[in-house]
Write an enzyme that holds these catalytic residues in place. Sequence first.
Site, PDB file in Angstrom:
ATOM      1  N   ARG A   1       0.818  -1.216   0.000  1.00  0.00           N
ATOM      2  CA  ARG A   1       0.000   0.000   0.000  1.00  0.00           C
ATOM      3  C   ARG A   1       0.845   1.258   0.000  1.00  0.00           C
ATOM      4  O   ARG A   1       0.379   2.338  -0.378  1.00  0.00           O
ATOM      5  CB  ARG A   1      -0.900   0.026   1.247  1.00  0.00           C
ATOM      6  CG  ARG A   1      -1.846  -1.147   1.345  1.00  0.00           C
ATOM      7  CD  ARG A   1      -2.440  -1.238   2.722  1.00  0.00           C
ATOM      8  NE  ARG A   1      -1.410  -1.441   3.736  1.00  0.00           N
ATOM      9  CZ  ARG A   1      -1.621  -1.415   5.059  1.00  0.00           C
ATOM     10  NH1 ARG A   1      -2.823  -1.165   5.516  1.00  0.00           N
ATOM     11  NH2 ARG A   1      -0.635  -1.619   5.899  1.00  0.00           N
TER      12      ARG A   1
ATOM     13  N   LYS B   1      13.056  21.212  18.616  1.00  0.00           N
ATOM     14  CA  LYS B   1      12.198  20.816  17.491  1.00  0.00           C
ATOM     15  C   LYS B   1      12.550  19.414  17.035  1.00  0.00           C
ATOM     16  O   LYS B   1      13.726  19.028  17.062  1.00  0.00           O
ATOM     17  CB  LYS B   1      12.454  21.729  16.275  1.00  0.00           C
ATOM     18  CG  LYS B   1      12.088  23.175  16.445  1.00  0.00           C
ATOM     19  CD  LYS B   1      12.536  23.981  15.226  1.00  0.00           C
ATOM     20  CE  LYS B   1      12.362  25.458  15.494  1.00  0.00           C
ATOM     21  NZ  LYS B   1      13.029  26.314  14.495  1.00  0.00           N
TER      22      LYS B   1
ATOM     23  N   TYR C   1       7.104  19.857  11.584  1.00  0.00           N
ATOM     24  CA  TYR C   1       7.761  20.193  12.849  1.00  0.00           C
ATOM     25  C   TYR C   1       6.912  19.769  14.042  1.00  0.00           C
ATOM     26  O   TYR C   1       5.701  20.003  14.070  1.00  0.00           O
ATOM     27  CB  TYR C   1       7.921  21.714  12.998  1.00  0.00           C
ATOM     28  CG  TYR C   1       8.636  22.408  11.873  1.00  0.00           C
ATOM     29  CD1 TYR C   1       7.966  22.750  10.700  1.00  0.00           C
ATOM     30  CD2 TYR C   1       9.966  22.748  11.985  1.00  0.00           C
ATOM     31  CE1 TYR C   1       8.611  23.407   9.670  1.00  0.00           C
ATOM     32  CE2 TYR C   1      10.623  23.406  10.952  1.00  0.00           C
ATOM     33  CZ  TYR C   1       9.941  23.722   9.802  1.00  0.00           C
ATOM     34  OH  TYR C   1      10.586  24.369   8.782  1.00  0.00           O
TER      35      TYR C   1
ATOM     36  N   HIS D   1      17.897  26.778  12.792  1.00  0.00           N
ATOM     37  CA  HIS D   1      17.489  25.729  11.855  1.00  0.00           C
ATOM     38  C   HIS D   1      17.041  26.338  10.524  1.00  0.00           C
ATOM     39  O   HIS D   1      16.374  27.375  10.503  1.00  0.00           O
ATOM     40  CB  HIS D   1      16.319  24.915  12.441  1.00  0.00           C
ATOM     41  CG  HIS D   1      15.691  24.009  11.438  1.00  0.00           C
ATOM     42  ND1 HIS D   1      14.467  24.270  10.860  1.00  0.00           N
ATOM     43  CD2 HIS D   1      16.145  22.866  10.878  1.00  0.00           C
ATOM     44  CE1 HIS D   1      14.192  23.308   9.992  1.00  0.00           C
ATOM     45  NE2 HIS D   1      15.183  22.444   9.993  1.00  0.00           N
TER      46      HIS D   1
ATOM     47  N   HIS E   1      16.383  29.870  11.520  1.00  0.00           N
ATOM     48  CA  HIS E   1      15.434  30.375  12.526  1.00  0.00           C
ATOM     49  C   HIS E   1      15.629  29.778  13.910  1.00  0.00           C
ATOM     50  O   HIS E   1      16.075  28.631  14.065  1.00  0.00           O
ATOM     51  CB  HIS E   1      14.005  30.049  12.098  1.00  0.00           C
ATOM     52  CG  HIS E   1      13.586  30.732  10.829  1.00  0.00           C
ATOM     53  ND1 HIS E   1      12.459  30.374  10.139  1.00  0.00           N
ATOM     54  CD2 HIS E   1      14.146  31.738  10.133  1.00  0.00           C
ATOM     55  CE1 HIS E   1      12.332  31.141   9.075  1.00  0.00           C
ATOM     56  NE2 HIS E   1      13.352  31.973   9.040  1.00  0.00           N
TER      57      HIS E   1
ATOM     58  N   ARG F   1      14.528  28.370   3.608  1.00  0.00           N
ATOM     59  CA  ARG F   1      13.896  28.994   4.776  1.00  0.00           C
ATOM     60  C   ARG F   1      14.894  28.899   5.928  1.00  0.00           C
ATOM     61  O   ARG F   1      15.487  27.848   6.160  1.00  0.00           O
ATOM     62  CB  ARG F   1      12.602  28.277   5.158  1.00  0.00           C
ATOM     63  CG  ARG F   1      11.531  28.286   4.062  1.00  0.00           C
ATOM     64  CD  ARG F   1      10.292  27.529   4.543  1.00  0.00           C
ATOM     65  NE  ARG F   1       9.334  27.300   3.472  1.00  0.00           N
ATOM     66  CZ  ARG F   1       8.099  27.792   3.447  1.00  0.00           C
ATOM     67  NH1 ARG F   1       7.649  28.565   4.422  1.00  0.00           N
ATOM     68  NH2 ARG F   1       7.277  27.507   2.443  1.00  0.00           N
TER      69      ARG F   1
HETATM   70  C1  LIG Z   1       6.897  29.731  12.626  1.00  0.00           C
HETATM   71  C2  LIG Z   1       5.470  30.339  12.676  1.00  0.00           C
HETATM   72  C3  LIG Z   1       5.058  31.257  11.728  1.00  0.00           C
HETATM   73  N1  LIG Z   1       3.818  31.790  11.783  1.00  0.00           N
HETATM   74  C4  LIG Z   1       3.386  32.739  10.747  1.00  0.00           C
HETATM   75  C5  LIG Z   1       4.297  33.943  10.544  1.00  0.00           C
HETATM   76  C6  LIG Z   1       4.166  34.216   9.067  1.00  0.00           C
HETATM   77  O1  LIG Z   1       3.057  35.051   8.798  1.00  0.00           O
HETATM   78  C7  LIG Z   1       3.867  32.854   8.444  1.00  0.00           C
HETATM   79  C8  LIG Z   1       5.102  32.216   7.795  1.00  0.00           C
HETATM   80  O2  LIG Z   1       6.153  32.246   8.752  1.00  0.00           O
HETATM   81  P1  LIG Z   1       7.651  32.058   8.303  1.00  0.00           P
HETATM   82  O3  LIG Z   1       7.939  32.826   7.078  1.00  0.00           O
HETATM   83  O4  LIG Z   1       8.522  32.301   9.506  1.00  0.00           O
HETATM   84  O5  LIG Z   1       7.660  30.502   7.933  1.00  0.00           O
HETATM   85  P2  LIG Z   1       8.936  29.560   7.808  1.00  0.00           P
HETATM   86  O6  LIG Z   1      10.041  30.330   7.172  1.00  0.00           O
HETATM   87  O7  LIG Z   1       8.542  28.313   7.157  1.00  0.00           O
HETATM   88  O8  LIG Z   1       9.298  29.315   9.340  1.00  0.00           O
HETATM   89  C9  LIG Z   1       9.884  28.105   9.727  1.00  0.00           C
HETATM   90  O9  LIG Z   1      11.212  28.069   9.235  1.00  0.00           O
HETATM   91  C10 LIG Z   1      11.979  26.936   9.627  1.00  0.00           C
HETATM   92  C11 LIG Z   1      13.368  27.114   9.099  1.00  0.00           C
HETATM   93  C12 LIG Z   1      11.866  26.627  11.067  1.00  0.00           C
HETATM   94  O10 LIG Z   1      12.820  26.172  11.712  1.00  0.00           O
HETATM   95  C13 LIG Z   1      10.511  26.759  11.672  1.00  0.00           C
HETATM   96  O11 LIG Z   1      10.550  26.637  13.073  1.00  0.00           O
HETATM   97  C14 LIG Z   1       9.861  28.035  11.264  1.00  0.00           C
HETATM   98  O12 LIG Z   1      10.563  29.137  11.812  1.00  0.00           O
HETATM   99  O13 LIG Z   1       3.403  32.041   9.507  1.00  0.00           O
HETATM  100  C15 LIG Z   1       2.924  31.415  12.773  1.00  0.00           C
HETATM  101  O14 LIG Z   1       1.779  31.918  12.840  1.00  0.00           O
HETATM  102  N2  LIG Z   1       3.303  30.484  13.691  1.00  0.00           N
HETATM  103  C16 LIG Z   1       4.542  29.932  13.674  1.00  0.00           C
HETATM  104  O15 LIG Z   1       4.886  29.060  14.533  1.00  0.00           O
END
Ligand SMILES: Cc1cn([C@H]2C[C@H](O)[C@@H](COP(=O)(O)OP(=O)(O)O[C@H]3O[C@@H](C)C(=O)[C@@H](O)[C@H]3O)O2)c(=O)[nH]c1=O
Length: 182
Positions: A21, A69, A129, A116, A59, A56
Amino acid sequence: MIENILTDAKLITLPAFFDVRGAFVKTFNESLFGQYGIQFELKESYFSISKKDVIRGMHFQTPPHQHAKIVFCPQGAILDVIIDLRKGSPTFGEYFAHELSAENHKAYYIPEGFAHGFKSLTDDAVTYYLVSSEYSQPNDTGILYNSFGFDWGVQEPVMSARDLSFDGIDVFNTPFMYTSGQ
Ligand SMILES: Cc1cn([C@H]2C[C@H](O)[C@@H](COP(=O)(O)OP(=O)(O)O[C@H]3O[C@@H](C)C(=O)[C@@H](O)[C@H]3O)O2)c(=O)[nH]c1=O
């Protein structure tokens, strides 16, 4: 299977079962991870979907909202990168990179005090995550992806304006201190 990578960080091959599957992959088990030396309390979970050559990162959340994480890639493939930002750690300032994919069903355990980030190696790569503290927007920050000596192997990555605005590691004043057994 588990490999120690940077101090306290782990690369875990998640238990996986394949049959006609498809696949079944266990992403967290308290007892098993406890045997690996990982004490992890889930507070939040999320995923992103990325096109090929998206970067990305790098962070982390600053104290008092720092978090550990568990990261894995259940669809496609990513090159996942961590940096140890803990002053006094035997691997302070060092980075580690490894591919995470649906195929290899590997995961990182990333302790508090690490940055990260990743590069997407495929279209529609899902990065999933499990996080040990809730999102705190004022504490959510990073360091510049190309400031710590890692060759990402891509000339024009697709990135957010926020990620491109981070300071480099050379001017970054780390708030993280190493205490053994994190
Ligand atoms: C990380 C996060 C973002 N957001 C919002 C903020 C923004 O408007 C939208 C997208 O956020 P970002 O651009 O930061 O998404 P992204 O770049 O994908 O953030 C992630 O990157 C990787 C490398 C990590 O390690 C993660 O922990 C997280 O920081 O989501 C949340 O509401 N909650 C969350 O926990």
